[in-house]
Design an enzyme around this catalytic site. Structure first.
Site, PDB file in Angstrom:
ATOM      1  N   SER A   1       0.076  -9.907   5.129  1.00 43.97           N
ATOM      2  CA  SER A   1       0.981  -9.897   3.983  1.00 43.97           C
ATOM      3  C   SER A   1       2.035 -10.989   4.151  1.00 43.97           C
ATOM      4  CB  SER A   1       1.681  -8.545   3.851  1.00 43.97           C
ATOM      5  OG  SER A   1       0.779  -7.511   3.539  1.00 43.97           O
TER       6      SER A   1
ATOM      7  N   CYS B   1       5.661  -1.176   4.663  1.00 43.77           N
ATOM      8  CA  CYS B   1       4.586  -2.161   4.794  1.00 43.77           C
ATOM      9  C   CYS B   1       4.331  -2.373   6.272  1.00 43.77           C
ATOM     10  CB  CYS B   1       4.958  -3.487   4.134  1.00 43.77           C
ATOM     11  SG  CYS B   1       3.708  -4.774   4.412  1.00 43.77           S
TER      12      CYS B   1
ATOM     13  N   ASN C   1       2.080  -4.319   7.717  1.00 43.85           N
ATOM     14  CA  ASN C   1       1.869  -5.713   8.085  1.00 43.85           C
ATOM     15  C   ASN C   1       3.188  -6.448   8.268  1.00 43.85           C
ATOM     16  OD1 ASN C   1      -1.022  -6.607   8.260  1.00 43.85           O
ATOM     17  ND2 ASN C   1      -1.127  -5.542   6.306  1.00 43.85           N
TER      18      ASN C   1
ATOM     19  N   HIS D   1      -7.793  -4.071  -1.624  1.00 44.46           N
ATOM     20  CA  HIS D   1      -7.062  -4.964  -0.728  1.00 44.46           C
ATOM     21  C   HIS D   1      -8.021  -5.971  -0.103  1.00 44.46           C
ATOM     22  CE1 HIS D   1      -4.410  -6.172   2.625  1.00 44.46           C
ATOM     23  NE2 HIS D   1      -3.424  -5.743   1.868  1.00 44.46           N
TER      24      HIS D   1
ATOM     25  N   MET E   1      -4.174  -2.839   4.721  1.00 43.67           N
ATOM     26  CA  MET E   1      -2.740  -2.639   4.858  1.00 43.67           C
ATOM     27  C   MET E   1      -2.455  -2.072   6.241  1.00 43.67           C
ATOM     28  SD  MET E   1      -4.267  -1.621   1.871  1.00 43.67           S
ATOM     29  CE  MET E   1      -4.051   0.116   1.483  1.00 43.67           C
ATOM     30  N   GLY E   2      -1.352  -2.526   6.857  1.00 42.15           N
ATOM     31  CA  GLY E   2      -1.030  -2.039   8.189  1.00 42.15           C
ATOM     32  C   GLY E   2      -0.754  -0.549   8.218  1.00 42.15           C
TER      33      GLY E   2
END
Length: 393
Positions: free
Chosen positions: A19, A104, A106, A310, A314-315
């Site tokens: 990201s 988030c 990332n 995605h 996503m982390g």
């Protein structure tokens, strides 16, 4: 008609994991935006360039995807147990709102490097050479994250040979640990079940694992919704019908998890929960052209963010995947072959990712002390962003 001139706000544009977003120090924001509210949201919307009916973010810093329409506000922490407070805002692309409901994962990897470089960490805790442990308070979800930032000659090391699928160029490795990732009072499963029967109008009754770890996530089996688990973005994101199906699943999952009271409320809570589908390992070609072989991974996972599949993972969803994989009986664990495990290696659209997690069951309740993964981070640009002054009027 008089127009107010633009104002300049110190900012840094950073990549963290797969990201990127605009990072601010809280103290650098205009006074009206230093507290939660309309002024802050309006500022961040204008910085990113939202809402944009063209879906391009031509007049802002956003990249018109969920991975690139992100903002971060950081401040030195008042807590003796933390170095920096981290607040994340997911900016909607086509609607005038900022979603503050989750983290988030990332960009979490970029928080430590930014905090060190911008004087938010006590210098006594930063070695000239070695690894600086940055204790991060994630304000959105009230959780601790540990970032391990490499240092060389008193500066953050950004370059290196660590490769992360979904990121074009190698960089320095930044291990990140998400401590006690379950939301709330440690309840990983809000319904109390490892697998639920989720009734979704127009779709059917789906088996689903509903988990609060890293970020609330709804997991379903790929074959139950007509997929194989090897899909790339173009297989889903071009179909309004398929995206609507996933949004319906997400909305009903959100109600079942107690995040909203009615499915109609999901439209104003786009960032959470996530919806993902899982499948046993299969060979496939990643978006980069890289071949991913079934024997090299434990399972396949595809996840949607802000209404679109995605491009990688996503982390925070990776935290949910690692946690669910560690608990025998969840759909994620079953797709990975079942049994006990303390790490999982999964395939996503851009390649693969390994996540470590160790779950224990005490008095009938599952707990996970931490989930760990390696990411990387890099400053892309630093200086000032400009927005018209009337945004704050």
């Amino acid at each position: 008609m008089a127009h107010q001139p633009q104002i300049r706000i110190p900012a840094t544009y950073m990549r963290g994991g797969t990201s990127k977003g605009v990072f601010f120090r809280l103290q650098d924001l205009p006074e009206a935006a230093q507290v939660p509210g309309a002024a802050r949201d309006n500022l961040l919307l204008r910085v990113i360039g939202s809402p944009d009916p063209y879906g391009k973010h031509t007049d802002g810093m956003g990249g018109a995807t969920s991975s690139t329409s992100k903002t971060v506000i950081l401040a030195a922490s008042d807590s003796p147990d933390h170095d920096v407070d981290y607040l994340f805002g997911q900016v909607s692309i086509d609607k005038p709102f900022v979603d503050w409901s989750g983290n988030c994962g990332n960009l979490s990897a970029a928080v430590g490097p930014f905090a060190i470089a911008n004087g938010l960490v006590d210098p006594a805790r930063i070695p000239d050479n070695g690894v600086a442990e940055v204790r991060i308070w994630q304000a959105n979800i009230q959780k601790t994250i540990i970032g391990r930032v490499p240092m060389v000659d008193g500066q953050v090391q950004e370059t290196g040979d660590f490769e992360l699928d979904g990121v074009t160029f190698p960089a320095a490795e930044v291990p990140v640990e998400f401590m006690n990732p379950a939301d709330g009072e440690g309840a990983l499963f809000p319904t109390g079940n490892l697998v639920d029967e989720l009734e979704v109008p127009g779709v059917g009754t789906l088996q689903a694992t509903l988990i609060n770890a890293g970020i609330p996530t709804v997991f379903v089996n790929a074959d139950a919704i007509g997929y194989t688990g090897t899909e790339l973005q173009e297989a889903i994101n071009g179909s309004t019908e398929q995206l609507a199906m996933f949004e319906t699943i997400r909305a009903h999952g959100a109600v079942r998890m107690g995040l909203i009271d009615h499915v109609d409320e999901a439209v104003n809570r786009q960032h959470t929960p996530k919806v993902a589908f899982v499948a046993p390992p299969k060979d496939y070609e990643a978006s980069s052209g890289k071949s991913v072989r079934a024997p090299d991974i434990d399972l396949l996972v595809r996840a949607l963010s802000m209404g679109k599949l995605h491009h990688a993972m996503m982390g925070t969803a990776a935290v949910a995947i690692g946690t669910a994989a560690a608990i025998s009986g969840t759909l994620v664990n079953q797709a990975a072959g079942g049994g006990d495990r303390d790490s999982v290696h999964f395939g996503h659209p851009s390649g693969t990712l390994r996540v470590g997690a160790k779950a224990v069951q005490e008095n009938g309740e599952w707990t996970v002390a931490k989930v760990s993964m390696s990411r990387s981070a890099r400053v892309l640009m630093e200086g000032h962003v400009r927005i018209p002054g009337d945004v704050l009027a």
